[in-house]
Write a protein that holds these residues in place. Structure first.
Motif, PDB file in Angstrom:
ATOM      1  N   ASP A 162     -56.926  -2.771  -8.517  1.00 18.85           N
ATOM      2  CA  ASP A 162     -56.065  -3.951  -8.620  1.00 18.85           C
ATOM      3  C   ASP A 162     -56.672  -5.134  -7.887  1.00 18.85           C
ATOM      4  OD1 ASP A 162     -54.403  -2.313  -9.999  1.00 18.85           O
ATOM      5  OD2 ASP A 162     -52.983  -2.000  -8.346  1.00 18.85           O
ATOM      6  N   HIS A 169     -51.304 -12.116  -4.248  1.00 15.45           N
ATOM      7  CA  HIS A 169     -51.443 -10.710  -4.672  1.00 15.45           C
ATOM      8  C   HIS A 169     -52.613 -10.049  -3.935  1.00 15.45           C
ATOM      9  CE1 HIS A 169     -49.373 -11.691  -8.786  1.00 15.45           C
ATOM     10  NE2 HIS A 169     -48.545 -11.722  -7.767  1.00 15.45           N
ATOM     11  N   ALA A 211     -53.242  -7.390 -16.909  1.00 14.08           N
ATOM     12  CA  ALA A 211     -52.706  -7.048 -15.584  1.00 14.08           C
ATOM     13  C   ALA A 211     -51.340  -6.380 -15.731  1.00 14.08           C
ATOM     14  CB  ALA A 211     -52.619  -8.307 -14.713  1.00 14.08           C
ATOM     15  N   GLU A 266     -51.899 -15.474  -7.410  1.00  7.57           N
ATOM     16  CA  GLU A 266     -52.931 -14.419  -7.438  1.00  7.57           C
ATOM     17  C   GLU A 266     -53.553 -14.230  -6.054  1.00  7.57           C
ATOM     18  OE1 GLU A 266     -52.343 -12.981  -9.987  1.00  7.57           O
ATOM     19  OE2 GLU A 266     -52.286 -14.279 -11.750  1.00  7.57           O
ATOM     20  N   LEU A 286     -59.163  -6.684 -10.106  1.00 11.33           N
ATOM     21  CA  LEU A 286     -58.467  -7.411 -11.167  1.00 11.33           C
ATOM     22  C   LEU A 286     -57.955  -8.756 -10.652  1.00 11.33           C
ATOM     23  CD1 LEU A 286     -57.168  -6.810 -14.114  1.00 11.33           C
ATOM     24  CD2 LEU A 286     -55.092  -6.348 -12.809  1.00 11.33           C
ATOM     25  N   GLU A 287     -57.366  -8.747  -9.470  1.00 10.61           N
ATOM     26  CA  GLU A 287     -56.808  -9.982  -8.907  1.00 10.61           C
ATOM     27  C   GLU A 287     -57.921 -10.965  -8.530  1.00 10.61           C
ATOM     28  OE1 GLU A 287     -53.743 -10.815  -8.959  1.00 10.61           O
ATOM     29  OE2 GLU A 287     -52.752  -8.905  -9.361  1.00 10.61           O
ATOM     30  N   HIS A 323     -55.892 -12.143 -19.517  1.00  6.83           N
ATOM     31  CA  HIS A 323     -55.865 -11.543 -18.175  1.00  6.83           C
ATOM     32  C   HIS A 323     -54.460 -11.076 -17.808  1.00  6.83           C
ATOM     33  CE1 HIS A 323     -55.922 -10.793 -13.956  1.00  6.83           C
ATOM     34  NE2 HIS A 323     -54.880 -11.598 -13.882  1.00  6.83           N
ATOM     35  N   GLU A 324     -53.463 -11.922 -18.044  1.00  6.60           N
ATOM     36  CA  GLU A 324     -52.101 -11.603 -17.590  1.00  6.60           C
ATOM     37  C   GLU A 324     -51.533 -10.376 -18.324  1.00  6.60           C
ATOM     38  OE1 GLU A 324     -50.957 -12.745 -14.946  1.00  6.60           O
ATOM     39  OE2 GLU A 324     -52.181 -14.534 -14.662  1.00  6.60           O
ATOM     40  N   GLU A 383     -46.634 -10.711 -13.536  1.00  5.63           N
ATOM     41  CA  GLU A 383     -47.764 -11.090 -14.404  1.00  5.63           C
ATOM     42  C   GLU A 383     -47.253 -11.514 -15.788  1.00  5.63           C
ATOM     43  OE1 GLU A 383     -50.071 -11.522 -12.533  1.00  5.63           O
ATOM     44  OE2 GLU A 383     -50.614  -9.817 -11.278  1.00  5.63           O
ATOM     45  N   GLN A 432     -51.829  -2.872 -16.843  1.00  8.93           N
ATOM     46  CA  GLN A 432     -52.343  -2.028 -15.762  1.00  8.93           C
ATOM     47  C   GLN A 432     -51.235  -1.673 -14.765  1.00  8.93           C
ATOM     48  OE1 GLN A 432     -56.251  -2.291 -14.463  1.00  8.93           O
ATOM     49  NE2 GLN A 432     -55.810  -2.284 -12.282  1.00  8.93           N
ATOM     50  N   TYR A 433     -50.437  -2.677 -14.373  1.00  5.02           N
ATOM     51  CA  TYR A 433     -49.383  -2.405 -13.388  1.00  5.02           C
ATOM     52  C   TYR A 433     -48.288  -1.496 -13.961  1.00  5.02           C
ATOM     53  CZ  TYR A 433     -51.470  -5.742 -10.139  1.00  5.02           C
ATOM     54  OH  TYR A 433     -52.327  -6.370  -9.274  1.00  5.02           O
TER      55      TYR A 433
END
Ligand SMILES: [Fe+2]
Ligand SMILES: [Fe+2]
Length: 148
Positions: free
Chosen positions: A89, A129, A20, A126, A92-93, A16-17, A50, A23-24
């Motif tokens: 996002d 976030h 993320a 998270e 995702l979070e 996941h991290e 992340e 993606q960011y």
């Protein structure tokens, strides 16, 4: 070695991290292309945070004697506007929140307190976030309403 479900949660969390962070970073580059410099810097900071989570999880996996690493990268989700990006996002979070709640609850039940505390710490980040994204979406909403 810790029980295999804890190792499994750590592996899913690392996946996941990195997803993320990817993606960011992609969103940081895209918003820079759109000329949104401060948004771009914000997404880059999110990616760094992340990666920091990934680092903590990798460290924990090593401690358990497991080879650290995620095995699955989620596809990057972009869009045509800042609001599109933020909505992806948010999803995702929220996925992260669900994962960390489940991992923390499992570890508490197994009395693996150190693992539970790590998952709880990242869970709180998270949740923050999600709150930040909601605040940004609300501010955009207000701006468009005051213009309209
Ligand atoms: Fe994270
Ligand atoms: Fe996050």
């Amino acid at each position: 070695m810790a029980d295999s479900r804890i190792i499994g949660f750590l592996g899913r969390a690392i996946s996941h991290e990195f997803s993320a962070a990817q993606q960011y970073l992609a969103q940081a580059r895209l918003t820079a292309l759109w000329g949104l410099e401060s948004e771009s810097a914000g997404f880059r900071k999110d990616a760094d945070e992340e990666m920091g989570h990934a680092d903590m999880l990798l460290t924990r996996m090593l401690f358990h004697g497991a080879t650290p690493g995620g095995t699955h990268l989620a596809p990057v989700r972009l869009g045509r506007s800042l609001a599109d990006l933020l909505l992806h996002d948010r999803e995702l979070e929220l996925d992260a929140v669900r994962l960390y709640e489940e991992a923390m609850t499992y570890c508490r039940r197994r009395r693996a307190e150190d693992d539970a505390q790590l998952f709880e710490r990242i869970l709180n980040d998270e949740l923050e976030h999600v709150r930040e994204i909601d605040a940004r979406l609300a501010a955009m909403d207000n701006r468009s309403r005051s213009r309209g």
